[in-house]
Design a protein around this motif. Structure first.
Motif, PDB file in Angstrom:
ATOM      1  N   ASP A  63      -1.895  -5.711  -2.207  1.00 33.53           N
ATOM      2  CA  ASP A  63      -2.840  -5.064  -3.260  1.00 33.53           C
ATOM      3  C   ASP A  63      -4.204  -5.594  -3.747  1.00 33.53           C
ATOM      4  O   ASP A  63      -4.830  -5.190  -3.677  1.00 33.53           O
ATOM      5  CB  ASP A  63      -1.960  -4.824  -4.586  1.00 33.53           C
ATOM      6  N   LYS A  64      -4.028  -6.952  -3.632  1.00 33.77           N
ATOM      7  CA  LYS A  64      -5.151  -7.907  -3.920  1.00 33.77           C
ATOM      8  C   LYS A  64      -5.979  -8.058  -2.741  1.00 33.77           C
ATOM      9  O   LYS A  64      -7.256  -7.766  -3.008  1.00 33.77           O
ATOM     10  CB  LYS A  64      -4.713  -9.485  -4.617  1.00 33.77           C
ATOM     11  N   TYR A  65      -5.581  -7.943  -1.425  1.00 39.66           N
ATOM     12  CA  TYR A  65      -6.435  -7.910  -0.353  1.00 39.66           C
ATOM     13  C   TYR A  65      -7.393  -6.786  -0.390  1.00 39.66           C
ATOM     14  O   TYR A  65      -8.338  -6.850  -0.275  1.00 39.66           O
ATOM     15  CB  TYR A  65      -5.559  -7.973   0.876  1.00 39.66           C
ATOM     16  N   PHE A  66      -6.334  -5.687  -0.727  1.00 40.18           N
ATOM     17  CA  PHE A  66      -7.142  -4.482  -0.522  1.00 40.18           C
ATOM     18  C   PHE A  66      -8.183  -4.064  -1.674  1.00 40.18           C
ATOM     19  O   PHE A  66      -9.200  -3.482  -1.732  1.00 40.18           O
ATOM     20  CB  PHE A  66      -6.110  -3.206  -0.786  1.00 40.18           C
ATOM     21  N   ALA A  67      -7.783  -4.548  -2.908  1.00 35.13           N
ATOM     22  CA  ALA A  67      -9.007  -4.605  -3.958  1.00 35.13           C
ATOM     23  C   ALA A  67     -10.059  -5.254  -3.646  1.00 35.13           C
ATOM     24  O   ALA A  67     -11.179  -4.795  -3.815  1.00 35.13           O
ATOM     25  CB  ALA A  67      -8.174  -5.243  -5.023  1.00 35.13           C
ATOM     26  N   LEU A  93       0.712  -1.138   0.088  1.00 33.74           N
ATOM     27  CA  LEU A  93       0.058   0.032   0.026  1.00 33.74           C
ATOM     28  C   LEU A  93       1.009   1.193   0.133  1.00 33.74           C
ATOM     29  O   LEU A  93       0.634   2.372  -0.779  1.00 33.74           O
ATOM     30  CB  LEU A  93      -0.852   0.066   1.084  1.00 33.74           C
ATOM     31  N   TYR A  94       2.153   1.349   0.901  1.00 28.77           N
ATOM     32  CA  TYR A  94       2.984   2.422   0.950  1.00 28.77           C
ATOM     33  C   TYR A  94       3.527   2.518  -0.812  1.00 28.77           C
ATOM     34  O   TYR A  94       3.767   3.650  -0.992  1.00 28.77           O
ATOM     35  CB  TYR A  94       4.137   1.924   2.021  1.00 28.77           C
ATOM     36  N   GLN A  95       3.644   1.320  -1.329  1.00 29.13           N
ATOM     37  CA  GLN A  95       4.364   1.592  -2.514  1.00 29.13           C
ATOM     38  C   GLN A  95       3.582   1.959  -3.622  1.00 29.13           C
ATOM     39  O   GLN A  95       3.899   2.612  -4.733  1.00 29.13           O
ATOM     40  CB  GLN A  95       5.095   0.333  -2.988  1.00 29.13           C
ATOM     41  N   THR A  96       2.116   1.640  -3.528  1.00 25.50           N
ATOM     42  CA  THR A  96       1.057   2.025  -4.252  1.00 25.50           C
ATOM     43  C   THR A  96       0.309   3.311  -4.481  1.00 25.50           C
ATOM     44  O   THR A  96       0.141   3.930  -5.399  1.00 25.50           O
ATOM     45  CB  THR A  96       0.095   0.666  -4.433  1.00 25.50           C
ATOM     46  N   TYR A  97      -0.041   3.550  -3.172  1.00 24.13           N
ATOM     47  CA  TYR A  97      -0.727   4.686  -3.155  1.00 24.13           C
ATOM     48  C   TYR A  97      -0.101   6.157  -2.529  1.00 24.13           C
ATOM     49  O   TYR A  97       0.446   6.024  -1.521  1.00 24.13           O
ATOM     50  CB  TYR A  97      -1.895   4.359  -2.260  1.00 24.13           C
ATOM     51  N   PRO A  98       0.130   7.063  -3.522  1.00 27.13           N
ATOM     52  CA  PRO A  98       0.925   8.270  -2.955  1.00 27.13           C
ATOM     53  C   PRO A  98       0.513   8.911  -1.806  1.00 27.13           C
ATOM     54  O   PRO A  98       1.217   9.297  -0.825  1.00 27.13           O
ATOM     55  CB  PRO A  98       0.591   9.086  -4.292  1.00 27.13           C
ATOM     56  N   LEU A  99      -0.928   9.105  -1.500  1.00 28.63           N
ATOM     57  CA  LEU A  99      -1.446   9.331  -0.233  1.00 28.63           C
ATOM     58  C   LEU A  99      -0.939   8.688   0.939  1.00 28.63           C
ATOM     59  O   LEU A  99      -0.515   9.318   2.102  1.00 28.63           O
ATOM     60  CB  LEU A  99      -2.930   9.540  -0.374  1.00 28.63           C
ATOM     61  N   PHE A 100      -1.075   7.398   0.829  1.00 29.80           N
ATOM     62  CA  PHE A 100      -0.470   6.591   1.902  1.00 29.80           C
ATOM     63  C   PHE A 100       0.672   6.996   2.279  1.00 29.80           C
ATOM     64  O   PHE A 100       1.308   6.945   3.477  1.00 29.80           O
ATOM     65  CB  PHE A 100      -0.839   5.214   1.566  1.00 29.80           C
TER      66      PHE A 100
END
Length: 428
Positions: free
Chosen positions: A370-374, A84-91
């Motif tokens: 990523d898959k879990y969050f999706a 999530l840290y690597q994927t979402y800029p706001l995070f």
């Protein structure tokens, strides 16, 4: 069926971007009362998923309330939410800002403790001094990400440290002040002699009083689950008696005895730290661990309340039942694992229209973040929660495609009746 129509389109145009297709379905289609989502990574995965006749759309059950639940110490693990840290800029931005604030208070490398290649050998994340600031920051960051997607809580509840996250989201503490207080709380607690905590799998009303007379009751989580807290010696004695009585128990991942009399010696110092900040009334209602009821303005702005919070037992069962009674609510565990979701299920009234979902995998699960969050986002959508997809994609907005439209059944009645099936896909 719309899946068949979409399948023919995908098979004919295999070069279609999964992300573009997802975006088009999310943004360019009306949302209907039956919903189905698919989680796929590549075109071949999507073709197989569309061919699967065993997956069905579910009837929409919109929820009136969104309730955030924030877990306490013991749910943390190394590399939680790393993708999530690597994927979402706001995070990333929010977490990094919190790390900078923590840097002002001490010189620990919290980021290296949270995200570490040697996850098995490095156990510092389970040390009170580091656990509390890291877990608080992680849950606060995750909550801010959800809020940015338009998923805003109507009510909140936290477990122990988790109540600080709820209070900060509600505005009782500023983000920086909360990190200052939590870091100091952790520092003071870490200086207390080592202790242990046991989760016991039986009703507190059924256990023999002599078994737990030498320890403190730290939390009542459900009708068949409570926690005791005390010195290593006193807890060892309790474990021995529990084994003799064949009562199930679990030793929690903590280094100290929270919510016990062992915390008395730091209460005064913690109050002095609280005097250095300003407490505000919460803008979002949340449950008090101490009373199991909605916190009052007097309590949330009281230094004494927050200093007592480290000593008093957590009345989580009372608090979650208070929220469950609201009915028609979606409970979201904002943090790692499913501890609070489990407690919720133990107290849930099956006659009510509530549901619960989790955001971040349990440490024993091997699925990608990523898959879990999706899947989490898909469950949100299936519960009628509108997600701001424009914010979700941020700067990397996909393209809109020309894809098949929905079919509608026609009936010989004066007006048209629709029986739609909406499909949403999450690319990860």
């Amino acid at each position: 069926r719309y899946e068949e129509k979409l399948l023919k389109f995908i098979e004919h145009k295999k070069e279609v971007s999964i992300e573009d297709l997802s975006y088009t379905l999310q943004i360019g289609r009306k949302q209907f009362d039956f919903r189905k989502y698919l989680i796929v990574k590549e075109g071949d995965d999507l073709i197989q998923a569309l061919k699967d006749k065993n997956t069905f759309a579910t009837a929409l059950s919109p929820k009136n309330n969104i309730i955030f639940m924030f877990s306490g110490q013991g749910s943390q693990y190394v590399n939680m939410g790393k993708e999530l840290y690597q994927t979402y800029p706001l995070f990333k931005e929010t977490l990094d800002q919190g790390l900078l604030y923590l840097k002002e208070f001490n010189d620990f490398d919290y980021k290296n403790i949270l995200f570490n290649a040697d996850a098995v050998a490095d156990t510092r994340i389970n040390e009170t001094l580091f656990t509390q600031p890291i877990l608080f920051l992680f849950e606060y960051t995750l909550a801010q990400l959800l809020i940015s997607f338009g998923v805003k809580p109507n009510y909140m509840i936290g477990h122990s440290l988790g109540e600080y996250v709820a209070a900060t989201i509600g505005g009782v503490f500023t983000f920086k002040d909360a990190l200052k207080i939590v870091a100091k709380r952790a520092e003071l607690m870490s200086k207390v002699p080592k202790g242990e905590m046991l989760s016991i799998g039986i009703s507190i009303n059924q256990i023999k009083k002599e078994i737990i007379e030498g320890v403190s009751v730290a939390a009542i989580n459900a009708h068949d689950s409570f926690v005791v807290s005390g010195t290593e010696t006193s807890i060892a004695l309790v474990k021995k008696q529990l084994e003799e009585e064949e009562i199930p128990f679990v030793l929690l991942k903590t280094s100290h005895a929270f919510h016990s009399t062992m915390m008395n010696e730091i209460q005064e110092d913690f109050e002095k730290e609280l005097e250095s900040i300003t407490l505000q009334k919460s803008e979002i209602p949340f449950i008090s661990n101490i009373t199991g009821k909605f916190i009052t303005d007097e309590e949330s702005t009281s230094i004494k309340y927050w200093s007592n919070h480290i000593l008093e037992k957590v009345e989580f069962e009372k608090g979650i039942k208070e929220l469950i009674a609201l009915n028609n609510s979606l409970f979201i565990e904002v943090g790692p694992g499913r501890t609070l979701a489990t407690f919720y299920k133990k107290s849930q009234n099956t006659n009510l229209e509530n549901d619960v979902i989790t955001t971040v995998k349990h440490h024993k699960e091997t699925v990608d973040d990523d898959k879990y969050f999706a899947d989490f986002l898909g469950q949100l959508w299936s519960n009628g929660i509108d997600i701001n997809w424009e914010v979700y994609y941020e700067g990397g907005k996909p393209n809109r495609l020309s894809i098949p439209t929905y079919d509608f059944d026609r009936y010989d009645v004066p007006s048209k009746v629709t029986s739609p099936l909406g499909i949403g896909t999450e690319a990860y």
